[in-house]
Design an enzyme around this catalytic site. Structure first.
Site, mmCIF file in Angstrom:
data_model
loop_
_atom_site.group_PDB
_atom_site.id
_atom_site.type_symbol
_atom_site.label_atom_id
_atom_site.label_comp_id
_atom_site.label_asym_id
_atom_site.label_seq_id
_atom_site.Cartn_x
_atom_site.Cartn_y
_atom_site.Cartn_z
ATOM 1 C CG ASN A 1 6.730 -47.575 2.205
ATOM 2 O OD1 ASN A 1 6.284 -46.388 2.548
ATOM 3 N ND2 ASN A 1 6.965 -48.655 3.124
ATOM 4 C CD1 TRP A 2 8.467 -42.050 -1.722
ATOM 5 C CD2 TRP A 2 7.247 -40.120 -1.394
ATOM 6 N NE1 TRP A 2 8.161 -41.434 -2.940
ATOM 7 C CE2 TRP A 2 7.620 -40.143 -2.574
ATOM 8 C CE3 TRP A 2 6.564 -38.821 -0.915
ATOM 9 C CZ2 TRP A 2 7.437 -39.166 -3.507
ATOM 10 C CZ3 TRP A 2 6.227 -37.963 -1.764
ATOM 11 C CH2 TRP A 2 6.669 -38.016 -2.953
ATOM 12 C CE LYS A 3 10.377 -48.142 4.162
ATOM 13 N NZ LYS A 3 11.403 -49.363 4.642
ATOM 14 C CG HIS A 56 6.360 -51.747 6.073
ATOM 15 N ND1 HIS A 56 7.307 -51.804 6.869
ATOM 16 C CD2 HIS A 56 6.852 -51.343 4.840
ATOM 17 C CE1 HIS A 56 8.456 -51.605 6.062
ATOM 18 N NE2 HIS A 56 7.992 -51.564 4.804
ATOM 19 C CD GLU A 100 9.975 -49.417 7.999
ATOM 20 O OE1 GLU A 100 9.307 -48.849 7.640
ATOM 21 O OE2 GLU A 100 11.010 -50.177 7.222
ATOM 22 C CD GLU A 132 8.423 -54.635 1.966
ATOM 23 O OE1 GLU A 132 8.904 -53.762 1.130
ATOM 24 O OE2 GLU A 132 8.128 -53.949 3.165
ATOM 25 N N GLY A 144 16.151 -51.789 3.892
ATOM 26 C CA GLY A 144 17.166 -50.824 4.244
ATOM 27 C C GLY A 144 18.627 -51.421 4.780
ATOM 28 C CB SER A 156 17.833 -53.741 -0.358
ATOM 29 O OG SER A 156 18.185 -53.338 0.892
ATOM 30 N N GLY A 174 11.687 -48.727 -1.050
ATOM 31 C CA GLY A 174 11.891 -47.764 0.146
ATOM 32 C C GLY A 174 12.844 -46.637 -0.397
ATOM 33 N N GLY A 175 14.127 -46.891 0.150
ATOM 34 C CA GLY A 175 15.028 -45.884 -0.164
ATOM 35 C C GLY A 175 15.429 -45.251 -1.692
HETATM 36 P P1 13P Z 1 14.235 -50.451 1.315
HETATM 37 O O1 13P Z 1 13.904 -50.603 -0.179
HETATM 38 O O2 13P Z 1 14.643 -49.004 1.583
HETATM 39 O O3 13P Z 1 14.896 -51.661 1.604
HETATM 40 O O4 13P Z 1 12.863 -50.539 1.872
HETATM 41 C C1 13P Z 1 11.898 -51.635 1.630
HETATM 42 C C2 13P Z 1 10.677 -51.281 2.151
HETATM 43 O O5 13P Z 1 10.396 -51.604 3.263
HETATM 44 C C3 13P Z 1 9.577 -50.826 1.419
HETATM 45 O O6 13P Z 1 8.270 -50.961 2.098
#
Ligand code: 13P
Length: 253
Positions: A9-11, A97, A99, A169, A175, A215, A236-237
């Protein structure tokens, strides 16, 4: 065996040039997908066609949109419909998600509509659920997540949920560098599977891929993915670093 999935997930990160460079580097980094494994790239809308083209001919590799709108079509300036995503051959859509639930006030009902529109258009949802820290501290996470599933998925048929993808999640792990422990992840994934089994039967529940997100890194993916009810990750990251995501792909069961 149900599908094991490493989903990026590049966001809202990367320019087109950076996205191209990341994908080129990843494709050049050794990683291997067995028949039961998939890599999915959740990229920003403007890059979907481009990244899809880059991945053409690669086995078990797919693109995902990070959202779609909860209406079919019409005067909704700036929104993107499930039908549009299908028309450019998108495979998956990340829905719900945390967010989006938090910053864009996405409700259970809106998410149920989005799930419907994706399924109607032949798109595969990656349905996200997960509790905030206060709920975890109060030890009520099981009921919280069960309610998220019930409110947005329980109107679907057993057939629609066969082979479905859910991502757990925990918000406190996103994050933050603080992953759920292997035990916490396994416990919640088993709970999610039991909730689905109670409603739809064991066969359906066993067919659902439940990804862990929060994470996931190159150095912890293997142990988390090794848990019996963890079928990969939503990342994500660490998905923004080619070498790390390649390791994460190679950590799938
Ligand atoms: P991180 O891997 O950066 O914690 O993000 C997780 C996430 O929200 C994937 O959708």
């Amino acid at each position: 065996m149900r599908k094991q999935i490493a989903a990026a997930n590049w966001k809202m990160n990367l320019t087109l040039q950076q996205a191209n460079a990341l994908m080129d580097e990843l494709l050049a980094t050794p990683h291997q997908l067995k028949d039961s494994q998939e890599a999915v790239f959740g990229v920003p809308f403007p890059y979907l066609i481009n990244i899809k083209n880059k991945l053409a001919g690669k086995k078990n590799v797919f693109v995902a949109a990070q959202n779609c709108y909860d209406k079919k079509a019409g005067a909704f300036t700036g929104e993107v419909s499930a039908e549009m995503l299908k028309s450019i051959d998108v495979d998956y859509v990340i829905l719900g998600h945390s967010e989006r639930r938090e910053y864009f006030n996405e409700s259970h009902a809106m998410l149920a509509e989005k799930v419907n529109l994706c399924l109607t258009n032949g798109l595969k949802p990656i349905f996200c659920c997960g509790e905030p820290l206060a709920i975890r501290d109060a030890a009520t996470q099981n009921a919280f997540v069960e309610n998220q599933l019930k409110e947005s998925l329980f109107h679907l048929s057993a057939q629609q949920l066969t082979g479905f993808v859910i991502a757990y999640e925990p918000i406190w792990a996103i994050g933050t560098g603080k992953t759920a422990s292997n035990e916490q992840a396994q416990q919640m994934h088993a709970h999610i599977r039991s909730v689905m089994a109670k409603q739809y039967g064991t066969a359906v529940a066993e067919s659902i891929s439940i990804l862990y997100g929060g994470s996931v890194k190159a150095n912890n993916a293997k142990e988390i993915f090794a848990q019996p009810d963890v079928d990969g990750g939503l990342v994500g990251g660490a998905s923004l670093v080619a070498a790390d995501f390649a390791v994460i792909i190679n950590s799938l069961k």
